[in-house]
Design a protein around this motif. Structure first.
Motif, PDB file in Angstrom:
ATOM      1  N   ALA A  34       0.827  -1.205   0.000  1.00 40.39           N
ATOM      2  CA  ALA A  34       0.000   0.000   0.000  1.00 40.39           C
ATOM      3  C   ALA A  34       0.863   1.259   0.000  1.00 40.39           C
ATOM      4  O   ALA A  34       0.558   2.243  -0.693  1.00 40.39           O
ATOM      5  CB  ALA A  34      -0.926  -0.010   1.213  1.00 40.39           C
ATOM      6  N   LEU A  35       1.969   1.251   0.750  1.00 43.44           N
ATOM      7  CA  LEU A  35       2.862   2.409   0.755  1.00 43.44           C
ATOM      8  C   LEU A  35       3.616   2.548  -0.562  1.00 43.44           C
ATOM      9  O   LEU A  35       3.902   3.667  -1.001  1.00 43.44           O
ATOM     10  CB  LEU A  35       3.861   2.293   1.908  1.00 43.44           C
ATOM     11  N   ARG A  36       3.934   1.449  -1.190  1.00 46.82           N
ATOM     12  CA  ARG A  36       4.631   1.507  -2.483  1.00 46.82           C
ATOM     13  C   ARG A  36       3.768   2.189  -3.531  1.00 46.82           C
ATOM     14  O   ARG A  36       4.274   2.915  -4.397  1.00 46.82           O
ATOM     15  CB  ARG A  36       5.016   0.100  -2.935  1.00 46.82           C
ATOM     16  N   GLU A  37       2.476   1.992  -3.457  1.00 45.97           N
ATOM     17  CA  GLU A  37       1.571   2.642  -4.403  1.00 45.97           C
ATOM     18  C   GLU A  37       1.558   4.158  -4.228  1.00 45.97           C
ATOM     19  O   GLU A  37       1.230   4.897  -5.160  1.00 45.97           O
ATOM     20  CB  GLU A  37       0.157   2.083  -4.246  1.00 45.97           C
ATOM     21  N   ASN A  58       0.843   8.714   5.384  1.00 47.43           N
ATOM     22  CA  ASN A  58       1.521   7.443   5.143  1.00 47.43           C
ATOM     23  C   ASN A  58       1.324   6.480   6.305  1.00 47.43           C
ATOM     24  O   ASN A  58       1.031   5.288   6.112  1.00 47.43           O
ATOM     25  CB  ASN A  58       3.017   7.670   4.921  1.00 47.43           C
ATOM     26  N   ASP A  59       1.497   6.990   7.530  1.00 46.31           N
ATOM     27  CA  ASP A  59       1.302   6.145   8.703  1.00 46.31           C
ATOM     28  C   ASP A  59      -0.099   5.549   8.727  1.00 46.31           C
ATOM     29  O   ASP A  59      -0.281   4.348   8.966  1.00 46.31           O
ATOM     30  CB  ASP A  59       1.525   6.954   9.985  1.00 46.31           C
ATOM     31  N   ASP A  60      -1.092   6.384   8.462  1.00 50.72           N
ATOM     32  CA  ASP A  60      -2.474   5.916   8.514  1.00 50.72           C
ATOM     33  C   ASP A  60      -2.745   4.853   7.453  1.00 50.72           C
ATOM     34  O   ASP A  60      -3.499   3.897   7.704  1.00 50.72           O
ATOM     35  CB  ASP A  60      -3.436   7.086   8.335  1.00 50.72           C
ATOM     36  N   THR A  61      -2.144   5.013   6.294  1.00 46.50           N
ATOM     37  CA  THR A  61      -2.328   4.022   5.231  1.00 46.50           C
ATOM     38  C   THR A  61      -1.838   2.652   5.671  1.00 46.50           C
ATOM     39  O   THR A  61      -2.524   1.631   5.487  1.00 46.50           O
ATOM     40  CB  THR A  61      -1.570   4.461   3.959  1.00 46.50           C
ATOM     41  N   ALA A  62      -0.642   2.617   6.252  1.00 46.74           N
ATOM     42  CA  ALA A  62      -0.091   1.334   6.688  1.00 46.74           C
ATOM     43  C   ALA A  62      -0.792   0.802   7.929  1.00 46.74           C
ATOM     44  O   ALA A  62      -1.065  -0.402   8.038  1.00 46.74           O
ATOM     45  CB  ALA A  62       1.410   1.483   6.950  1.00 46.74           C
ATOM     46  N   PRO A 133       9.692  -2.558   0.805  1.00 43.58           N
ATOM     47  CA  PRO A 133       8.804  -2.714  -0.353  1.00 43.58           C
ATOM     48  C   PRO A 133       9.468  -2.490  -1.704  1.00 43.58           C
ATOM     49  O   PRO A 133       9.065  -3.103  -2.697  1.00 43.58           O
ATOM     50  CB  PRO A 133       7.709  -1.671  -0.095  1.00 43.58           C
ATOM     51  N   LEU A 134      10.468  -1.626  -1.785  1.00 43.66           N
ATOM     52  CA  LEU A 134      11.050  -1.329  -3.087  1.00 43.66           C
ATOM     53  C   LEU A 134      11.961  -2.436  -3.591  1.00 43.66           C
ATOM     54  O   LEU A 134      12.136  -2.608  -4.804  1.00 43.66           O
ATOM     55  CB  LEU A 134      11.809   0.005  -3.047  1.00 43.66           C
TER      56      LEU A 134
END
Length: 275
Positions: A34-37, A58-62, A133-134
């Motif tokens: 999700a963060l990579r997107e 970003n924190d909330d997404t993860a 992720p990368l």
């Protein structure tokens, strides 16, 4: 309790933690995707408030992925809300999570960032998963079960001469007080004299991954938070490295400094940092 019963109980506990680690890996990989997107362009900000909001997004997404999954795995475990918190935890189990370790790098389109989740039992890390992720790499460690990168065992370096070693340090957090800033500066100066190469960058976890993998020989940091030190501490220990404070004394989350190194250079690094 008989020896056979003790062995069976220990094996069952190990299997339980191994299964828990496998599920933790799935959680950090899913959050990492999700963060990579969201990664690619530099996120512009003109004020500290704008930066804070971007970091929180970003924190909330993860966390929207990590928290429900990890809570389901260990419903009674506590949850550390602030990845910058330090010091000892209350007894029992706690999830220490950094949903975007190196978040500021992510916002600046730099590749050094990760997702980490560590289960801590009575202030000792029991298991950890660090996903990059990368690169797609996932680093894992299980207390008493070794450290691995995508299933392959990790081992610290065999270097015995700090003068031939690559070492690294990191800034624990922004806005450190002047005493800590001066100590960081003097430690870098000392290491520039005694080590071959000194690397300085955030986040700490990625340096510690490199110590565990034998790519660099030592990492140190002053102050620091649980979330950026506990994952790497377990990885390095399980890969055969040594953990202490910067003066070589036993490290705890309350310590004011941290040193992780290959055994062959640990004493030399502690001596350099003690000057």
């Amino acid at each position: 309790m008989s020896a056979s019963v003790q062995a069976t109980t220990a094996a069952a506990g190990s299997a339980t933690d191994a299964d828990l680690l496998a599920q933790t890996v799935i959680a950090v990989r899913t959050a990492g995707s999700a963060l990579r997107e969201r990664f690619g362009e530099v996120v512009r900000h003109q004020t500290r408030d704008e930066l804070t909001r971007a970091l929180a997004a970003n924190d909330d997404t993860a966390l929207s992925i990590l928290r429900p999954r990890l809570t389901e795995l260990r419903p009674d475990a506590g949850w550390v809300e602030d990845e910058l918190d330090g010091g000892a935890l209350p007894s029992g189990e706690w999830w220490v999570v950094d949903p975007a370790e190196g978040n500021v790098n992510h916002l600046h389109a730099l590749p050094e960032w990760a997702v980490t989740a560590t289960l801590v039992r009575d202030n000792q890390p029991a298991l950890t998963a660090v996903h990059l992720p990368l690169t797609g790499e996932t680093y894992t460690a299980l207390a008493g079960g070794g450290a691995h990168r995508d299933g392959m065992p990790l081992h610290v370096s065999q270097t015995t001469d700090l003068g031939l070693g690559i070492v690294a340090t990191s800034q624990a957090r922004p806005d450190e007080d002047e005493t800590v800033v001066r100590r960081v500066g003097s430690s870098i100066t000392a290491m520039l004299s005694d080590a071959l190469v000194v690397r300085t960058a955030v986040p700490a976890t990625l340096h510690l991954v490199n110590v565990a993998a034998g790519r660099i020989d030592a990492f140190w940091q002053f102050v620091g938070a649980r979330a950026d030190l506990l994952p790497g501490a377990l990885l390095v220990t399980e890969a055969g490295g040594r953990i202490s404070d910067a003066e070589g004394r036993p490290w705890t989350p309350q310590s004011g400094s941290f040193l992780a190194a290959a055994p062959g250079v640990h004493g030399q690094a502690a001596s350099t940092l003690s000057r």
